[in-house]
Design a protein around this motif. Structure first.
Motif, PDB file in Angstrom:
ATOM      1  N   UNK A  20      12.307   4.313  -3.116  1.00 45.76           N
ATOM      2  CA  UNK A  20      12.254   3.998  -4.551  1.00 45.76           C
ATOM      3  C   UNK A  20      10.998   3.214  -4.900  1.00 45.76           C
ATOM      4  N   UNK A  21      10.544   2.405  -3.962  1.00 47.16           N
ATOM      5  CA  UNK A  21       9.402   1.533  -4.208  1.00 47.16           C
ATOM      6  C   UNK A  21       8.096   2.318  -4.326  1.00 47.16           C
ATOM      7  N   UNK A  22       8.012   3.458  -3.627  1.00 53.44           N
ATOM      8  CA  UNK A  22       6.732   4.176  -3.565  1.00 53.44           C
ATOM      9  C   UNK A  22       6.742   5.543  -4.250  1.00 53.44           C
ATOM     10  N   UNK A  23       7.863   5.933  -4.818  1.00 48.10           N
ATOM     11  CA  UNK A  23       7.987   7.290  -5.361  1.00 48.10           C
ATOM     12  C   UNK A  23       6.942   7.608  -6.427  1.00 48.10           C
ATOM     13  N   UNK A  24       6.527   6.607  -7.202  1.00 45.34           N
ATOM     14  CA  UNK A  24       5.583   6.849  -8.289  1.00 45.34           C
ATOM     15  C   UNK A  24       4.149   6.449  -7.940  1.00 45.34           C
ATOM     16  N   UNK A  25       3.892   6.130  -6.691  1.00 50.04           N
ATOM     17  CA  UNK A  25       2.540   5.728  -6.299  1.00 50.04           C
ATOM     18  C   UNK A  25       1.563   6.892  -6.401  1.00 50.04           C
ATOM     19  N   UNK A  26       0.289   6.554  -6.548  1.00 48.29           N
ATOM     20  CA  UNK A  26      -0.798   7.538  -6.575  1.00 48.29           C
ATOM     21  C   UNK A  26      -1.786   7.182  -5.473  1.00 48.29           C
ATOM     22  N   UNK A  27      -2.695   8.112  -5.119  1.00 44.19           N
ATOM     23  CA  UNK A  27      -3.701   7.764  -4.117  1.00 44.19           C
ATOM     24  C   UNK A  27      -4.496   6.514  -4.491  1.00 44.19           C
ATOM     25  N   UNK A  28      -4.804   6.352  -5.757  1.00 42.40           N
ATOM     26  CA  UNK A  28      -5.603   5.203  -6.179  1.00 42.40           C
ATOM     27  C   UNK A  28      -4.782   3.916  -6.114  1.00 42.40           C
ATOM     28  N   UNK A  29      -3.520   3.972  -6.536  1.00 39.06           N
ATOM     29  CA  UNK A  29      -2.686   2.763  -6.472  1.00 39.06           C
ATOM     30  C   UNK A  29      -2.484   2.321  -5.031  1.00 39.06           C
ATOM     31  N   UNK A  30      -2.329   3.286  -4.137  1.00 39.02           N
ATOM     32  CA  UNK A  30      -2.146   2.955  -2.722  1.00 39.02           C
ATOM     33  C   UNK A  30      -3.434   2.404  -2.115  1.00 39.02           C
ATOM     34  N   UNK A  31      -4.557   2.979  -2.487  1.00 40.51           N
ATOM     35  CA  UNK A  31      -5.847   2.489  -1.992  1.00 40.51           C
ATOM     36  C   UNK A  31      -6.067   1.037  -2.419  1.00 40.51           C
ATOM     37  N   UNK A  32      -5.756   0.736  -3.671  1.00 35.58           N
ATOM     38  CA  UNK A  32      -5.934  -0.633  -4.162  1.00 35.58           C
ATOM     39  C   UNK A  32      -4.945  -1.590  -3.510  1.00 35.58           C
ATOM     40  N   UNK A  33      -3.725  -1.128  -3.309  1.00 31.48           N
ATOM     41  CA  UNK A  33      -2.696  -1.968  -2.701  1.00 31.48           C
ATOM     42  C   UNK A  33      -3.001  -2.261  -1.238  1.00 31.48           C
ATOM     43  N   UNK A  34      -3.516  -1.252  -0.521  1.00 32.95           N
ATOM     44  CA  UNK A  34      -3.842  -1.393   0.907  1.00 32.95           C
ATOM     45  C   UNK A  34      -2.651  -1.963   1.678  1.00 32.95           C
ATOM     46  N   UNK A  35      -1.492  -1.312   1.500  1.00 33.40           N
ATOM     47  CA  UNK A  35      -0.249  -1.873   2.017  1.00 33.40           C
ATOM     48  C   UNK A  35      -0.163  -1.928   3.534  1.00 33.40           C
ATOM     49  N   UNK A  36      -0.970  -1.134   4.221  1.00 29.47           N
ATOM     50  CA  UNK A  36      -0.849  -1.110   5.682  1.00 29.47           C
ATOM     51  C   UNK A  36      -1.707  -2.172   6.367  1.00 29.47           C
ATOM     52  N   UNK A  37      -2.537  -2.876   5.574  1.00 30.18           N
ATOM     53  CA  UNK A  37      -3.359  -3.929   6.177  1.00 30.18           C
ATOM     54  C   UNK A  37      -2.488  -5.003   6.809  1.00 30.18           C
TER      55      UNK A  37
END
Length: 258
Positions: free
Chosen positions: A69-86
């Protein structure tokens, strides 16, 4: 006990325990939970009295994946900015041994968290897997890389492509899991092993972990150089003096981590 929202932590003798604690959603990993996990690991890594870390779940699940539910609406750009795997990358910087105790499901991000542990104990009824392909994505926190290094290319591709659960026995046969134990004694057996490790020289454990991790990712000559330097370094420790003196005097050593 800790004041975290999504995990519990405590210490037992020289062992720090981190328990995932979102039981209503089978410990599904959301981003704040991952932040707490990494912060707790780093805290244990800094605490002098803690020599070994255990990461565990509960009766039904270790962690049944990421919070979709947390990531269903994410986009490549939102994920790039978030950098969640760092934040996940910081787990590899933990110096102390991390032992995973897996019961129930370890799927998706839960499996990736398990693969970040140095050693895995699993209940015989546990299941592992990467179901990401079934929802049109793939592992992103190191799953494709770590599983391939352990199982080899062909078998890793089979599991990653099928997205099917891997029984604990198969995970054991392919070297993903170190030891299979009964569900009812999983934590007890893991703690017993952790306490045994906690009696070893802490600096030796730390530098052995560094050398073995180097072996996984580097050419042999680079690994040999690091091994040699770490071997020499330990001769500057009090534990080396105590260990060799105890051996000569035919008694058990008392290691202090100095």
């Amino acid at each position: 006990m800790s004041n975290y929202e999504f995990i519990k932590t405590w210490t037992e003798d020289a062992v720090g325990v981190l328990q995932l604690n979102r039981p209503k959603v089978l410990n599904a990993l959301n981003r704040p939970m991952v932040d707490e996990i990494v912060a707790a690991l780093e805290q244990f890594d800094q605490e002098e009295q803690v020599r070994i870390i255990i990461v565990t779940g509960n009766d039904r699940a270790f962690a049944a994946g990421a919070d979709i539910d947390e990531m269903a609406e994410d986009t490549p750009i939102s994920l790039e900015k978030l950098d969640q795997f760092a934040v996940w990358d910081r787990i590899a910087l933990i110096k102390k041994p991390i032992i995973g105790a897996v019961n129930g499901y370890a799927f998706g991000g839960g499996f990736e968290l398990a693969l970040n542990c140095d050693i895995l104990f699993a209940a015989e009824s546990a299941q592992f897997g990467f179901p990401e392909v079934n929802i049109g994505v793939m592992p992103g926190a190191g799953g494709t890389q770590r599983l391939t290094k352990i199982m080899g290319k062909a078998k890793a591709l089979e599991w990653l492509w099928l997205g099917a659960p891997m029984p604990a026995k198969e995970a054991y046969d392919y070297g993903v899991v170190n030891r299979l134990v009964g569900k009812e004694v999983l934590f007890e057996e893991t703690m017993k092993f952790a306490k045994r490790l906690s009696n070893q020289a802490p600096l030796s454990l730390r530098l052995i972990k560094e050398a073995v991790n180097k072996a996984v990712d580097s050419p042999l000559v680079d690994g040999l150089q690091l091994e040699r330097k770490n071997f020499y370094l330990l001769f500057g420790s009090q534990d080396q003096k105590e260990g060799m003196k105890a051996f000569i005097e035919k008694r058990k050593p008392n290691f202090t981590g100095e």
